[in-house]
Design an enzyme around this catalytic site. Structure first.
Site, PDB file in Angstrom:
ATOM      1  N   CYS A 299     -33.144 -11.452  -1.005  1.00  0.00           N
ATOM      2  CA  CYS A 299     -34.483 -10.857  -1.168  1.00  0.00           C
ATOM      3  C   CYS A 299     -34.655  -9.612  -0.289  1.00  0.00           C
ATOM      4  CB  CYS A 299     -35.582 -11.878  -0.876  1.00  0.00           C
ATOM      5  SG  CYS A 299     -35.729 -12.345   0.857  1.00  0.00           S
TER       6      CYS A 299
ATOM      7  N   ASN B  67      -7.057  -7.974   7.951  1.00  0.00           N
ATOM      8  CA  ASN B  67      -8.120  -8.880   7.505  1.00  0.00           C
ATOM      9  C   ASN B  67      -7.779 -10.320   7.878  1.00  0.00           C
ATOM     10  OD1 ASN B  67      -7.267 -10.494   4.852  1.00  0.00           O
ATOM     11  ND2 ASN B  67      -6.303  -8.468   4.803  1.00  0.00           N
TER      12      ASN B  67
ATOM     13  N   ASP C 135       0.809  -1.228   0.000  1.00  0.00           N
ATOM     14  CA  ASP C 135       0.000   0.000   0.000  1.00  0.00           C
ATOM     15  C   ASP C 135       0.837   1.271   0.000  1.00  0.00           C
ATOM     16  OD1 ASP C 135      -2.215  -1.582   0.037  1.00  0.00           O
ATOM     17  OD2 ASP C 135      -2.683  -1.285   2.159  1.00  0.00           O
TER      18      ASP C 135
END
Length: 1051
Positions: A618, A563, A492
């Site tokens: 949904c 992470n 990074d």
């Protein structure tokens, strides 16, 4: 920038007087919080950030603990800090104060002169003063009235008590904190006055819980929907909203009595109407008042935080020992000499005397007292970092009233670090006149040398990585002259938002590589280190770089990752290569450390947190119930329209370069995956800004009007389920169609941001003037919106249903005909040029406010929330959820890295299992819990054969080595009969499988077909059970080397 308020200029000065000039006053109305500080804003909130930015702090004592506190509170963004210290820089300081350099010692600078400009540089918006006048029993303390918080480090106890009495007596009281670090022990004391009000004791976000039922009774009982755990405590209050039937509860709060994890009582509900359906509740945050006593009153009867329940008496024992150390200094005007038995005896006697004066007392811990005496002149930098993180958070609490304060003492010891070293000769610990004298006094010369020779691999150079590098530099980890090395890697670049936590970086480093910048900054702290900075990710693709040969040269690995998946991968490589792994992480004020040692502990992968609950498809598509659903929907729409579809489009035309050939195959009824979507994009492709605006306006109509009309057509408001209950009841909310209104800023924001993004993917030129209301209004006045006609289509209501893959859906003959006609039309109009067969996918970037990405997500989410009568979120919260941002603050980062670095010393020393500690803390509450590491489990195959996750059996083969040879080798070497051999997902040998017996004669080379450079494979082997009818027994991995000389290197 790394700050909280951006309205004043950077300011720093040095005063010879102890009372510095008044800090600059900020106009309250002009205060604006820097948006790049969002990670910290999510922890503290804007109100607390504003309060910090109006607060001034006095900090005395710039040793290891003092400089840690200075760093953390200046990064956090207070208004002003006065740094006070009277000592001169010595070589000794180089091992504990990371802002003192060799030239400061050579030039005989005062510590405050050296530290002041480097602290000021951390945050150009904090006014930093300095002073080097005496602060003693005769000082006039009236100058302290200009500060909201006073912190003393390295002060004599008489001065601490005098300053504390003065602060406590003020109205309002000046918040007082003191901290000391002596060798293996640290202490922090807080006194925030007789009554200290805290607005938010925990900082936890109030979540909405949907209601299953509320009984009409005395007491009424509330049951959570789907047996969700409410997490409430008796005495707390909840607020009710959107309850049907028992409407009298809405908008009101009720105190709860917890009955079960899923239900609670709320007092008498019998006078209310019966509960019908729906509604939700959320916890109401209530302020809390904390009472503090002065240090004088607390000395004999201290309120203590217990960090390690395996030694619950330790805080009281350290309290007595450190008070005895204060008495020793008063009597002898010095600290005990390094590893001097005579001084240790004197301190033990003093401790016994102090212990007698305590109201509650624990048995005197003579081992602790001896270790404290022997190391008191020394310094363990990681211990100062851990205590400094906690103390800094207390400063922020004192200034803001956010989070529950420490009441009132915190003690931490590192006796496990020095316990195995007590039998070493005293010469090990005596000073040698270098920067490691403080460390040497604690752990001895031999252990210092082991640290210097260490070869460490650290993955990640973010906030934790920066703090770890600071600890490495102070500990002398990986020195060039001792053939040690610290290898770091991070792909990074430095972003502006990193600056308020990643303290090695400055504004001029933005857009430079984290790893190389961190390396340079670390060498400024300690030029003796050997740091090798890489820009790689650590993942399967980089195994040629981070090969087994690479790991074979290492002593241990440190992760500074954000992470879980990356941690799991690094853990698997450490397990495979038998290397210790030190892991840590933070989330807001919470932090954890996990120590993984070969053959002693479980690995990171031994335990798995439950997976994050996914939002049903949904719910996202048609039935959002909370703001998180609408934000995720908006984020998904961005991904679909501006990333996924352009990528599919480009891939399709790279595979099928001729539009005519595609048309021919479609006319021949040939199925081409993605063709319908791609042709639709081609036929509707805008070429002007006006067409992009039109497309955005049509999307508005589709998302916020037609979708609602279609849902209400398919499920009218009075629709009932088979059991007779209403379809539209909580958590389902009926949508309200939205009519476009140019005067509504949210409507305009959606159209402009969507049009900009369409222009981006279709390579349509546009400028700032195109985004004006006038320009957009002119275009919209000509847009014709097709009339809505309801469709008879099925709407998914099953929460377990997954999102269908659009590219693989079968097309109706009408859709096929439409796609063919559209492509024919495009070819006829010469609209299939190479430019038109290319799109530009956009990658979601939350931190660039000029790109319109967050504008789109904020507007789309808020419009959908409005459509479903859900309370909208502001831009900051939307950014956190859409960008999956982990809240972060420098205090927790510093503490977690310090705790990890303490364990590093134990790993290097090869200490016993009982020495290692994992830690969890939450600085907000505050709670610190140190526990033993998880011991490694052994799996028994037979009475005399067992294995753990760290075990690996080895078989060396050769070019003609057969599967039968392999089976025989395992049998002969390990005394057990293999029954099954598996390589990854490929079954090499399963006796019951047809033809597998013939494989026994095949060579391992032929069966596995390894790449040329592959030197070994890890195979899974099962073994015959002891009794018939039982399952096969699992074994450890069996590493098969393809040749006898193959060992290490690339797998």
């Amino acid at each position: 920038m790394a700050n909280s308020i951006v309205t004043t200029h950077s300011s720093s000065r040095t005063d010879s007087e102890i009372s510095p000039s008044s800090p600059p006053v900020m106009a309250a109305e002009s205060m604006e919080i820097d948006d790049s500080l969002y990670r910290q804003r999510y922890v503290l909130g804007d109100s607390a950030m504003q309060q910090m930015a109006q607060s001034s702090v006095f900090l005395s004592g710039l040793g290891g603990l003092g400089v840690e506190i200075a760093k953390n509170i200046v990064l956090a963004g207070v208004k002003a800090v006065t740094l006070h210290d009277t000592k001169q820089c010595e070589t000794w300081d180089l091992g504990s104060n990371f802002f003192i350099h060799q030239d400061d010692v050579i030039n005989q600078r005062k510590r405050v002169e050296a530290v002041h400009p480097r602290v000021a540089e951390l945050n150009p918006y904090v006014h930093v003063d300095s002073s080097s006048s005496a602060l003693d029993d005769s000082s006039d303390l009236s100058f302290l009235r200009r500060y909201q918080c006073v912190i003393l480090c390295e002060a004599r106890l008489t001065v601490q008590k005098m300053v504390n009495e003065f602060c406590h007596a003020q109205r309002p009281p000046i918040r007082f904190i003191s901290g000391d670090a002596y060798g293996i022990c640290v202490r922090v004391f807080c006194d925030f006055g007789e009554e200290f009000e805290v607005s938010d004791p925990t900082g936890e976000e109030s979540k909405e819980f949907f209601i299953q039922n509320i009984s009409q009774d005395n007491p009424g009982v509330v049951t959570c929907m789907d047996n969700r755990t409410h997490g409430l405590q008796t005495g707390q209050s909840v607020l009710f909203r959107e309850v049907n039937g028992m409407e009298g509860l809405n908008g009101g709060t009720r105190q709860v009595t917890v009955l079960t994890p899923h239900s609670f009582a709320i007092g008498d509900t019998s006078p209310l109407q019966p509960y019908a359906h729906g509604g939700f509740f959320l916890l109401v945050k209530t302020s809390q008042t904390f009472k503090f006593e002065t240090m004088e009153r607390q000395l004999g009867d201290p309120q203590l935080l217990t960090p390690d329940f395996s030694k619950p008496e330790a805080p009281l024992q350290i309290h007595a020992a450190m008070l005895a150390l204060d008495a020793f200094q008063e009597q002898h005007s010095r600290l005990p000499d390094v590893w001097c038995s005579q001084d240790a005896g004197v301190l033990l006697k003093l401790t016994e005397e102090v212990n007698e004066t305590l109201r509650n007392r624990a048995p005197v811990n003579s081992e602790l007292v001896h270790c404290l005496s022997r190391t008191a002149r020394g310094a363990l930098p990681p211990l100062a970092a851990a205590a400094g993180g906690l103390a800094s958070q207390e400063v922020l609490k004192a200034l803001t009233g956010k989070f529950a304060p420490l009441q009132q003492w915190f003690y931490l010891d590192a006796i496990e670090v020095v316990r195995p070293l007590q039998s070493l000769p005293a010469e090990e610990f005596i000073p040698r006149g270098d920067r490691y004298d403080g460390l040497r006094a604690c752990i001895g010369e031999s252990m210092c040398l082991e640290l210097h020779k260490l070869r460490v691999f650290m993955v990640g150079c973010g906030a934790i990585g920066c703090e770890m590098l600071k600890n490495f530099a102070l500990l002398g980890v990986g020195l060039a002259r001792c053939s040690g090395e610290v290898v770091i890697t991070d792909p990074d670049l430095i972003e502006k938002s990193n600056l308020n936590r990643q303290f090695l970086f400055r504004p001029h480093h933005i857009q430079k590589a984290k790893s190389t910048t961190a390396s340079e900054a670390t060498l400024e702290i300690n030029p003796e280190l050997q740091v090798d900075a890489h820009l790689h990710k650590v993942c399967p693709l980089t195994e040629p770089v981070y090969s087994d040969t690479f790991y074979s040269r290492l002593h241990l690995v440190v992760t500074a990752l954000d992470n879980v998946e990356a941690r799991r991968y690094v853990d698997s490589r450490c397990l495979c290569n038998q290397k210790a792994l030190l892991d840590s992480g933070t989330m807001g004020t919470k932090g954890h450390t996990e120590i993984i040692v070969p053959n002693l502990t479980e690995s990171y992968n031994s335990h798995r947190d439950p997976p994050e609950e996914e939002i049903p498809f949904c719910t996202l598509k048609s039935f959002p119930a909370v703001i998180e659903h609408t934000i995720q929907w908006a984020r998904d729409k961005f991904e679909s329209a501006f990333t996924h579809k352009p990528s599919i489009y480009n891939m399709f035309w790279q595979t099928h370069t001729s539009a005519e050939a595609v048309l021919q195959r479609m006319q021949g009824r040939e199925s081409l995956e993605g063709a319908f979507q791609v042709v639709k994009l081609l036929s509707r492709r805008p070429t002007t800004w006006a067409q992009c605006v039109t497309l955005a306006r049509l999307k508005f109509d589709k998302y916020f009007k037609r979708k609602a009309l279609q849902l209400l057509h398919s499920f009218p408001l009075d629709t009932r389920l088979k059991d007779g209950s209403l379809f539209w009841q909580s958590p389902k909310r009926p949508p309200a169609p939205t009519e476009f209104d140019l005067k509504d800023s949210l409507h305009l924001s959606f159209v402009v941001s969507a049009a900009r993004l369409f222009a981006g993917i279709y390579n349509v030129p546009c400028s700032e003037t195109d985004f004006s209301v006038e320009s957009v209004a002119r275009i919209l006045s000509d847009v014709k919106i097709p009339e809505y006609r309801p469709a008879e289509k099925r709407i998914e209501t099953d929460e377990s249903a997954k999102k269908p893959d659009q590219a693989k859906l079968s097309l109706s003959s009408e859709e096929e005909r439409e796609a063919i006609a559209q492509l024919e039309e495009a070819i006829a109009a010469n609209n299939v040029t190479s430019e038109r067969l290319q799109m530009t996918p956009l990658q979601f970037e939350k931190d660039d406010d000029s790109n319109g990405h967050m504008d789109y997500v904020v507007a789309a989410s808020a419009l959908r929330a409005r459509m479903y009568a859900i309370e909208a979120a502001d831009r900051l919260k939307t950014k956190r959820i859409a960008g999956k941002i982990i809240p972060a603050i420098a205090t927790a980062t510093a503490a977690v890295a310090g705790l990890v670095a303490l364990e590093l010393i134990k790993v290097v020393g090869g200490y016993d299992f009982d020495s290692f500690k994992n830690c969890f803390f939450n600085l907000a509450i505050p709670v610190v819990v140190c526990t033993e590491a998880a011991p490694v489990k052994r799996t028994h195959i037979r009475d005399d054969i067992s294995f753990s996750i760290w075990d690996r059996w080895v078989v060396h083969g050769h070019e003609d080595f057969t599967l039968s040879d392999f089976m025989n080798a395992v049998r002969e070497e390990y005394g057990i009969e293999p029954t099954m051999v598996v390589h990854g997902v490929k079954m090499l040998y399963v006796p019951v499988m047809p033809g597998h017996s013939k494989r026994l004669k095949l060579t391992m080379q032929k069966l596995i077909k390894p790449p040329v450079e592959r030197r070994y494979v890890d195979l899974t082997v099962s073994f015959a059970p002891e009794a018939d009818g039982e399952d096969d027994l699992p074994g450890p991995p069996v590493r098969y080397y393809f040749s006898r000389d193959a060992d290490g290197g690339t797998p």
